[in-house]
Design a protein around this motif. Structure first.
Motif, PDB file in Angstrom:
ATOM      1  N   LYS A 157      40.076  29.677 -33.581  1.00 30.42           N
ATOM      2  CA  LYS A 157      39.589  28.530 -34.358  1.00 30.42           C
ATOM      3  C   LYS A 157      40.588  27.384 -34.293  1.00 30.42           C
ATOM      4  N   ASN A 158      41.865  27.699 -34.424  1.00 30.71           N
ATOM      5  CA  ASN A 158      42.865  26.642 -34.450  1.00 30.71           C
ATOM      6  C   ASN A 158      43.123  26.054 -33.061  1.00 30.71           C
ATOM      7  N   ILE A 159      42.872  26.827 -32.010  1.00 33.21           N
ATOM      8  CA  ILE A 159      42.918  26.260 -30.662  1.00 33.21           C
ATOM      9  C   ILE A 159      41.792  25.244 -30.497  1.00 33.21           C
ATOM     10  N   GLU A 160      40.588  25.620 -30.955  1.00 30.26           N
ATOM     11  CA  GLU A 160      39.451  24.697 -30.895  1.00 30.26           C
ATOM     12  C   GLU A 160      39.729  23.443 -31.711  1.00 30.26           C
ATOM     13  N   ASP A 161      40.288  23.624 -32.911  1.00 35.44           N
ATOM     14  CA  ASP A 161      40.609  22.476 -33.766  1.00 35.44           C
ATOM     15  C   ASP A 161      41.658  21.582 -33.109  1.00 35.44           C
ATOM     16  N   TYR A 162      42.628  22.225 -32.443  1.00 36.71           N
ATOM     17  CA  TYR A 162      43.693  21.456 -31.784  1.00 36.71           C
ATOM     18  C   TYR A 162      43.108  20.561 -30.693  1.00 36.71           C
ATOM     19  N   PHE A 163      42.236  21.141 -29.852  1.00 37.66           N
ATOM     20  CA  PHE A 163      41.627  20.357 -28.788  1.00 37.66           C
ATOM     21  C   PHE A 163      40.714  19.269 -29.351  1.00 37.66           C
ATOM     22  N   ALA A 164      39.990  19.611 -30.427  1.00 39.11           N
ATOM     23  CA  ALA A 164      39.103  18.623 -31.046  1.00 39.11           C
ATOM     24  C   ALA A 164      39.921  17.453 -31.596  1.00 39.11           C
ATOM     25  N   GLU A 165      41.048  17.769 -32.238  1.00 41.44           N
ATOM     26  CA  GLU A 165      41.915  16.717 -32.784  1.00 41.44           C
ATOM     27  C   GLU A 165      42.513  15.869 -31.659  1.00 41.44           C
ATOM     28  N   LYS A 166      42.895  16.542 -30.573  1.00 44.55           N
ATOM     29  CA  LYS A 166      43.468  15.830 -29.430  1.00 44.55           C
ATOM     30  C   LYS A 166      42.438  14.882 -28.812  1.00 44.55           C
ATOM     31  N   TYR A 179      39.833  13.669 -30.332  1.00 46.15           N
ATOM     32  CA  TYR A 179      39.553  12.617 -31.323  1.00 46.15           C
ATOM     33  C   TYR A 179      40.591  11.492 -31.226  1.00 46.15           C
ATOM     34  N   LYS A 180      41.873  11.873 -31.128  1.00 43.80           N
ATOM     35  CA  LYS A 180      42.940  10.875 -31.053  1.00 43.80           C
ATOM     36  C   LYS A 180      42.805  10.040 -29.781  1.00 43.80           C
ATOM     37  N   GLU A 181      42.446  10.684 -28.674  1.00 42.41           N
ATOM     38  CA  GLU A 181      42.258   9.959 -27.422  1.00 42.41           C
ATOM     39  C   GLU A 181      41.072   9.002 -27.525  1.00 42.41           C
ATOM     40  N   PHE A 182      39.997   9.465 -28.202  1.00 41.35           N
ATOM     41  CA  PHE A 182      38.813   8.632 -28.391  1.00 41.35           C
ATOM     42  C   PHE A 182      39.146   7.415 -29.258  1.00 41.35           C
ATOM     43  N   ILE A 183      39.921   7.631 -30.314  1.00 42.64           N
ATOM     44  CA  ILE A 183      40.325   6.536 -31.194  1.00 42.64           C
ATOM     45  C   ILE A 183      41.149   5.503 -30.418  1.00 42.64           C
ATOM     46  N   LYS A 184      42.026   5.966 -29.532  1.00 39.98           N
ATOM     47  CA  LYS A 184      42.839   5.047 -28.731  1.00 39.98           C
ATOM     48  C   LYS A 184      41.959   4.156 -27.849  1.00 39.98           C
ATOM     49  N   ILE A 185      40.905   4.760 -27.297  1.00 39.17           N
ATOM     50  CA  ILE A 185      39.978   3.980 -26.462  1.00 39.17           C
ATOM     51  C   ILE A 185      39.279   2.909 -27.296  1.00 39.17           C
ATOM     52  N   LEU A 186      38.828   3.292 -28.500  1.00 42.59           N
ATOM     53  CA  LEU A 186      38.159   2.324 -29.375  1.00 42.59           C
ATOM     54  C   LEU A 186      39.123   1.227 -29.821  1.00 42.59           C
ATOM     55  N   LYS A 194      39.558   3.238 -40.641  1.00 40.34           N
ATOM     56  CA  LYS A 194      40.997   3.021 -40.849  1.00 40.34           C
ATOM     57  C   LYS A 194      41.789   3.354 -39.586  1.00 40.34           C
ATOM     58  N   ASN A 195      41.420   4.454 -38.920  1.00 46.14           N
ATOM     59  CA  ASN A 195      42.148   4.862 -37.722  1.00 46.14           C
ATOM     60  C   ASN A 195      41.975   3.864 -36.581  1.00 46.14           C
ATOM     61  N   ILE A 196      40.795   3.285 -36.471  1.00 47.13           N
ATOM     62  CA  ILE A 196      40.534   2.341 -35.386  1.00 47.13           C
ATOM     63  C   ILE A 196      41.186   0.986 -35.661  1.00 47.13           C
ATOM     64  N   PHE A 197      40.959   0.458 -36.872  1.00 41.52           N
ATOM     65  CA  PHE A 197      41.401  -0.901 -37.191  1.00 41.52           C
ATOM     66  C   PHE A 197      42.745  -0.946 -37.917  1.00 41.52           C
TER      67      PHE A 197
END
Length: 299
Positions: free
Chosen positions: A168-177, A179-186, A272-275
């Motif tokens: 579960k925490n491996i899946e969460d880690y990749f999901a968080e990673k 997400y952070k990459e997606f936020i950087k693109i936005l 908040k994360n994007i702007f």
């Protein structure tokens, strides 16, 4: 009289001692002999021959006290070793920092998720209680225990629970990673956009929203309507439309007005994360109390 032998790869003597205090209070002498055989530390417990208590009752009580200590050793000491072993085996291609993060998250998850489903029973039992029950059951037929062997062969349900927590925490880690990459693109899209408004006010009400500018004019221009029509042709939800609208407008400042932040916490965090420092949450004004049906003048 021999009571019990405990074998383990860790020095368990000092850990188990406090669980035997009850015998000292009763002036009962428990003899022990500590030795080492290969990688294993051996503790042989025996009963002083001069005691006058019933040996059988005393032996059962002793085993129960040791079982309490062993259950805590398994939860507090071996659990982390098991996590390290599984991570080293399954995530050998990860760097140390990544493994350490997943390990920390897994330990925290296991602390919060202290209960496991029992086999064939719908109610839940604490992990420690189930481990303790397994140890006591083992002692009913055995006068010696090898902790590593006991964990590997008698606590498979416990190992499976740890494996599930790691997965579960491996899946969460990749999901968080991701997400952070997606936020950087936005964030990049926002940075390259020419701001179309100085300020955008977002008024949230009952999971719906309305956008107005610094002049309190509703933002319903052709650009947003065109974007809405384009996005309606693909699978996109209400929150996605809001984020896309804000990125298109690229305001210099965003003010969020909300009646219940818990109902919209996820979307607010994304904004908040994007702007980032462009976002403020209003602590209370007439816009916070306004009705979305109120006719703000649009373009």
């Amino acid at each position: 009289m021999k009571l019990l032998t405990v074998a383990s790869k860790i020095q368990a003597d000092n850990i188990l001692n406090p669980y035997l205090n009850i015998f000292e209070k009763e002036d009962l002498i428990i003899e022990k002999c500590i030795s080492k055989c290969g990688d294993f530390y051996l503790i042989d417990y025996g009963l002083d021959k001069n005691n006058n208590k019933k040996n059988r009752d005393l032996k059962d009580m002793f085993k129960h006290c040791i079982a309490e200590g062993i259950a805590d050793i398994i939860i507090d000491k071996y659990q982390e070793n098991i996590i390290d072993r599984l991570l080293s085996y399954n995530l050998y291609y990860f760097d140390k920092e990544e493994r350490d993060k997943i390990k920390t998250n897994t330990i925290e998850y296991l602390k919060k998720d202290e209960f496991v489903n029992t086999e064939g029973i719908t109610y839940k039992i604490s992990k420690r209680a189930r481990v303790l029950k397994s140890v006591i059951g083992f002692f009913e037929e055995n006068d010696s225990i090898n902790l590593e062997g006991f964990i590997n062969f008698r606590l498979k349900y416990y190992l499976e629970a740890i494996e599930d927590a790691i997965d579960k925490n491996i899946e969460d880690y990749f999901a968080e990673k991701e997400y952070k990459e997606f936020i950087k693109i936005l964030q990049y899209f926002v940075d390259i956009q020419e701001p179309k408004r100085e300020i955008v006010h977002i008024i949230f009400k009952n999971s719906r929203y309305k956008l107005i500018d610094e002049k309190r004019l509703a933002i319903n221009n052709e650009l947003i309507e065109e974007l809405s029509q384009e996005l309606s042709e693909i699978d996109i939800n209400y929150d996605d439309l809001l984020i896309s609208s804000l990125i298109t407008i690229a305001p210099k400042k965003i003010v969020i007005h909300i009646d219940n932040i818990s109902n919209n916490n996820d979307i607010i965090n994304i904004i908040k994360n994007i702007f980032q420092n462009k976002v403020t949450v209003c602590e209370g004004c007439d816009l916070c109390l306004s009705d979305l049906s109120h006719p703000f003048k649009g373009y």
